[in-house]
Structure formats: structure tokens, C-alpha cells
Design a protein around this motif. Structure first.
Motif, PDB file in Angstrom:
ATOM      1  N   VAL A   1      40.592  34.126  42.380  1.00 36.90           N
ATOM      2  CA  VAL A   1      39.185  33.719  42.451  1.00 36.90           C
ATOM      3  C   VAL A   1      38.627  33.776  41.036  1.00 36.90           C
ATOM      4  CG1 VAL A   1      36.908  34.223  43.403  1.00 36.90           C
ATOM      5  CG2 VAL A   1      38.945  34.711  44.765  1.00 36.90           C
ATOM      6  N   LYS A   2      37.987  32.703  40.617  1.00 39.71           N
ATOM      7  CA  LYS A   2      37.336  32.682  39.310  1.00 39.71           C
ATOM      8  C   LYS A   2      35.907  32.251  39.505  1.00 39.71           C
ATOM      9  CE  LYS A   2      41.353  32.119  36.663  1.00 39.71           C
ATOM     10  NZ  LYS A   2      42.336  31.645  35.981  1.00 39.71           N
ATOM     11  N   PRO A   3      34.955  32.856  38.869  1.00 38.37           N
ATOM     12  CA  PRO A   3      35.067  33.846  37.808  1.00 38.37           C
ATOM     13  C   PRO A   3      35.504  35.210  38.343  1.00 38.37           C
ATOM     14  CG  PRO A   3      32.760  33.494  38.338  1.00 38.37           C
ATOM     15  CD  PRO A   3      33.563  32.532  39.164  1.00 38.37           C
ATOM     16  N   GLN A   4      36.000  36.024  37.438  1.00 38.41           N
ATOM     17  CA  GLN A   4      36.507  37.350  37.786  1.00 38.41           C
ATOM     18  C   GLN A   4      35.359  38.347  37.939  1.00 38.41           C
ATOM     19  OE1 GLN A   4      39.793  38.373  38.334  1.00 38.41           O
ATOM     20  NE2 GLN A   4      40.203  36.191  38.407  1.00 38.41           N
ATOM     21  N   ASP A   5      34.544  38.130  38.934  1.00 37.74           N
ATOM     22  CA  ASP A   5      33.420  39.014  39.252  1.00 37.74           C
ATOM     23  C   ASP A   5      33.794  39.744  40.538  1.00 37.74           C
ATOM     24  OD1 ASP A   5      31.074  40.160  40.189  1.00 37.74           O
ATOM     25  OD2 ASP A   5      29.822  38.466  39.612  1.00 37.74           O
ATOM     26  N   ALA A   6      33.807  41.063  40.484  1.00 39.13           N
ATOM     27  CA  ALA A   6      34.278  41.869  41.621  1.00 39.13           C
ATOM     28  C   ALA A   6      33.537  41.557  42.910  1.00 39.13           C
ATOM     29  CB  ALA A   6      34.159  43.351  41.291  1.00 39.13           C
ATOM     30  N   LYS A   7      32.216  41.359  42.828  1.00 40.96           N
ATOM     31  CA  LYS A   7      31.460  41.116  44.066  1.00 40.96           C
ATOM     32  C   LYS A   7      31.817  39.761  44.674  1.00 40.96           C
ATOM     33  CE  LYS A   7      27.073  39.544  42.579  1.00 40.96           C
ATOM     34  NZ  LYS A   7      25.665  39.676  42.364  1.00 40.96           N
TER      35      LYS A   7
END
Length: 109
Positions: A70-76
Motif C-alpha cells: 500500500v502506498k503511501p506508507q502511512d500506517a493508518k
């Protein structure tokens, strides 16, 4: 009367352009895109702006979705996408196994 019969016969022809819109509703990839869109509806995360997201996933032998990236690599965002897609089963067969989709998660109103 002959014109009415001719129009009626033309309307029964499925190849007539004004009747057929050219969409194949039995296309497995179309069904998969629809399934992904449905699963990702109504995000339960707070977004302050629209976020373009690219999701790479596979369909395994059990017809289950497995998110690979999954991109962007944002945890949420990653947690949201994986919680909505991972291990969800599709009910149709599809030959291709690896997929990449780009979506926009819309900001909350």
C-alpha cells in the motif's frame, strides 16, 4: 405497419448500438474492481484531505484477497486497507492472480 414491425425486430437485436452499451457485466476484472470499491467504502479513519493510494494485492488459490503493498506508507492507511481487504473472499473465478489498483480515499466531511 411495416415500419413498426421493422423497429420491433431491430430492438430485439442485441448487437444494435443503441441497446447495447458495450459493457461486459460478466467480466471478472470488472467484478473484482466493484468488490474492492465496495469493501473500501465509508472509511472509518479521519482524513483531512483526499489521498491517492496504490494497492497491490493477489488472489490466492482459495479466492481470498491478500494485500501485498500500500502506498503511501502511512500506517493508518495501510491498516485501514488491510483490515478491509485481507482475507475477503471473492465468489467468482479469475485467471490473473496479481493486481494493482489506484484509488482516492476522500476526506471526511
Amino acid at each position: 405497419m411495416k415500419k413498426i414491425i421493422l423497429l420491433f425486430l431491430l430492438s430485439l437485436n442485441p448487437n444494435t448500438s443503441f441497446i447495447s452499451n458495450g459493457l461486459d457485466y460478466d467480466d471478472p476484472e470488472r467484478k473484482l474492481r466493484s468488490k474492492i470499491a465496495t469493501l473500501l467504502e465509508d472509511p472509518d479513519i479521519i482524513l483531512k484531505e483526499n489521498i491517492r493510494t496504490k494497492i497491490v494485492f493477489e488472489i490466492n488459490d482459495d479466492k481470498k484477497i491478500n494485500v501485498l503493498d500500500v502506498k503511501p506508507q502511512d500506517a493508518k492507511i495501510i491498516n485501514y486497507v488491510k483490515s478491509r481487504l485481507n482475507d475477503k473472499k471473492i465468489k467468482f473465478s479469475i485467471e490473473k492472480k496479481l493486481f494493482s489498483v489506484a484509488i482516492v480515499l476522500e476526506k471526511n466531511r
